[in-house]
Scaffold this motif. Sequence first.
Motif, PDB file in Angstrom:
ATOM      1  N   SER B 116       0.713  -1.064  -0.066  1.00  0.00           N
ATOM      2  CA  SER B 116       0.111   0.089  -0.160  1.00  0.00           C
ATOM      3  C   SER B 116       0.850   1.184   0.109  1.00  0.00           C
ATOM      4  O   SER B 116       0.493   2.442  -0.388  1.00  0.00           O
ATOM      5  N   SER B 208      -4.897  -4.372   3.977  1.00  0.00           N
ATOM      6  CA  SER B 208      -4.913  -2.874   4.005  1.00  0.00           C
ATOM      7  C   SER B 208      -3.375  -2.672   3.783  1.00  0.00           C
ATOM      8  O   SER B 208      -3.174  -1.313   3.437  1.00  0.00           O
ATOM      9  N   GLN B 211      -2.544  -5.229  -1.948  1.00  0.00           N
ATOM     10  CA  GLN B 211      -3.848  -5.448  -2.578  1.00  0.00           C
ATOM     11  C   GLN B 211      -3.570  -5.541  -4.104  1.00  0.00           C
ATOM     12  O   GLN B 211      -2.285  -5.564  -4.678  1.00  0.00           O
TER      13      GLN B 211
END
Lengths: 495, 285
Positions: B116, B208, B211
């Motif tokens: 992320s 989180s 991805q």
Amino acid sequence: MRFTKAMAIPTYRWPRGVRTGLWFLLIALCCVPFADLEVSSLDPWTDLGRLLQGFISPQLMEPTLVIEALLATLAFAFAGVALAVVCGFLLALAFHHPLMRGFCALMRSVHELFWALIFLQFFGLHPLTGLLAIAVPYSGIFARMFAEILDQVPKQPGYALPARSGYLSALFYTRLPLAWPHLVSYASYRLECGIRSSAILGFVGLPTLGYYLESSFSQGYYPEVAALLILFYLLVATKKLWLRRWTLPVFIIGSPFFMGEGMPIIWGNVWRFFSQDIVPSPLRGSDPTWQSFADWSSNILLEQALPGIWNTLILSQIALAVTGIFALCLFPLISRHCFSAAGRMPGHILLVIARSTPEYLLAYILLQLLGPSMLPAVIALAIHNGALIGYLTGRNSNEIQLRLSAPERRVDRYCYELLPRTYPAFLSFMLYRWEVIMRETAILGILGIQTIGFFVDSAIQEIRFDVALLLIVIAAMMNIMVDMIARRIQQNVSR
Amino acid sequence: MFRILVRGLLLMLLTGAVNAAPVFVFTAIPDQDETQLKLRFQKIADYLQEELQTEVRFVPVKSYAATITAFRNNQVQLAWFGGLSGVKARELVPGSIALAQGIEDPEFKSFFIANSSTGLMPADSLPESVRDLTFTFGSKGSTSGRLMPEYYLRETFGESPNDVFSRVGFSGNHSRTIALVESGAYQLGALNYKVWEAAVADGNVDTSKVQVIWETPTYPDYQWTLRGDMDAVYGEGFSDRVQQALLKMTDPELLRSFPRSGFIPASNDDFEPVRKVAKAVGLLD
């Protein structure tokens, strides 16, 4: 003109050994800009913390598996080293012949993991693979050391023999008895190395400790990793307790029964490996042309061998220098001239742990923590080898008698007394270790650092054994060359 | 007397060798965490032993290459290969056949995943902004973790991955790829979409932190491959029986461990696209 000449101050020239050391340091510094020393993992401390936590609450995996792995580790080590002692001794008797010398150099210049990868291709996961992976390189090492030991035995007893005594009588009645204690002590030291090698063989699939270490580690089961490592240290540290004169034959005879069953050997595979697999692919077809062979080999040289050699050289020179610095910092910890017997204890423990952890394993752990670059490899090589050389240098320093005027303060004593007097021994340990570090550097490529081992591993993964073998031979040549250079330097320094 | 003894011994050895049907050994590419693989394939071994009425053993190996080598060396007779490893194995063992594949395997795909911290978002194509990030493949010999991602990277950027990214690594297997991209050791990675989906479903990945940013077009992947000379060793019709046993595997627990919804017949030709791509990328001669 005459004026300046008369004023010239006699210049001080550093001793040859010191200059050699500084040259190595300078070369290493020049290598640094070319090396990839980045910490690429975002958060190395969490993982390190989890690993340390694992050591606080180690957790044993299934005990039967662990016991089997421990026994297999010992079994491969004992059988491999025992076989190597016998072969090495026989080879040592003919070691004066240049061809034999070259043959032994070749055997020991190929790392045991490379040997294992070669044997795996045709024996498969059979005990013989592990046995030979240790026995072959160790035979080469024993041959050289045994030959040197036998050469250093005093010649006088031989002159006392009757005039027509044969070679064997001379060997058994004069040279062997004198050399025996040295042979035994060297073999015993090598056995410890054998246990380390044997553990590492698990990384390529043999049923030793490394097998479970790798799988627990790669899944992040740190408590299991910690338990296995603790067991390994205990095994090495208690060697004196379980390894006695009378237990040795038991271990050697018993070892074949604990190597695991593996898979059956099919001899056709062996034949195929030597007659087809390792023949360069352009020569395998029905009409091989020199052109295609030249293309093939130049392609491998440019794309794989050269980058591999370059990275291996860069990494090993930096690692060598850091090893030296580590060793010089560590040896006072176990020197009787610096600490009392009790004060040396922590140093001893630290050095035992550091030097009994194989560099391959250390590099593997550090790679997981720091991310993929040369940095973990440098640290791993420096910790293991630095502790080993620090130990040897420390032992050497314990043998010297201080001058009466030796400084009282520890720092002064270290700088002005111990360091200068142990330095020659330190340098020769380093020169001897240079080749070992180079060999280890190459093998660390299997873990993903782009030394020559990386390309060997890639070739094996692509089932291109011709390429793999060519690269292994190139790595071996590098080691042999470094060995020769190191010996030349050693002769120069001690002249 | 002595001669009789020797003859008797020889005879015993011979009959012994003929009578005992050799153990049927199989293996699988180590594409995931080992504990999972062991659980999965021990169940399969028990199942096949029951179905085939002969002793069946699973042997775990440490690398994709070791799977191919063991198959080629006839130390294992059946293997669960990926697309690329299967093509290589069948090329090395003439007569060997792809028996069965998962229902999902004809239309398999790879996921590109990103940490992320890169700020990358899911898109229909690989964005130019992945340039100069760090990237990890799975195993060097993987189809969904190496071959296909490399092929699509070359197609998108017209350069080798080494030139596109600042650092290219090989994590070893798909589970490791997730772990390394999640921890940030690498910013990007490419892996088997099934392993990703299973990890997400089991809660083994922190979405989180990592991805999926792109999925590749589909290609054929995993399959069961059997050596060609099995009928001569285990009796006429053995290959068919192995195939039938694999196809009629319906126990949801067995299937879930793969994870596949079932098995369908496969043929060597199904994997021709993989062979072509491997040649184009230079992983096959």
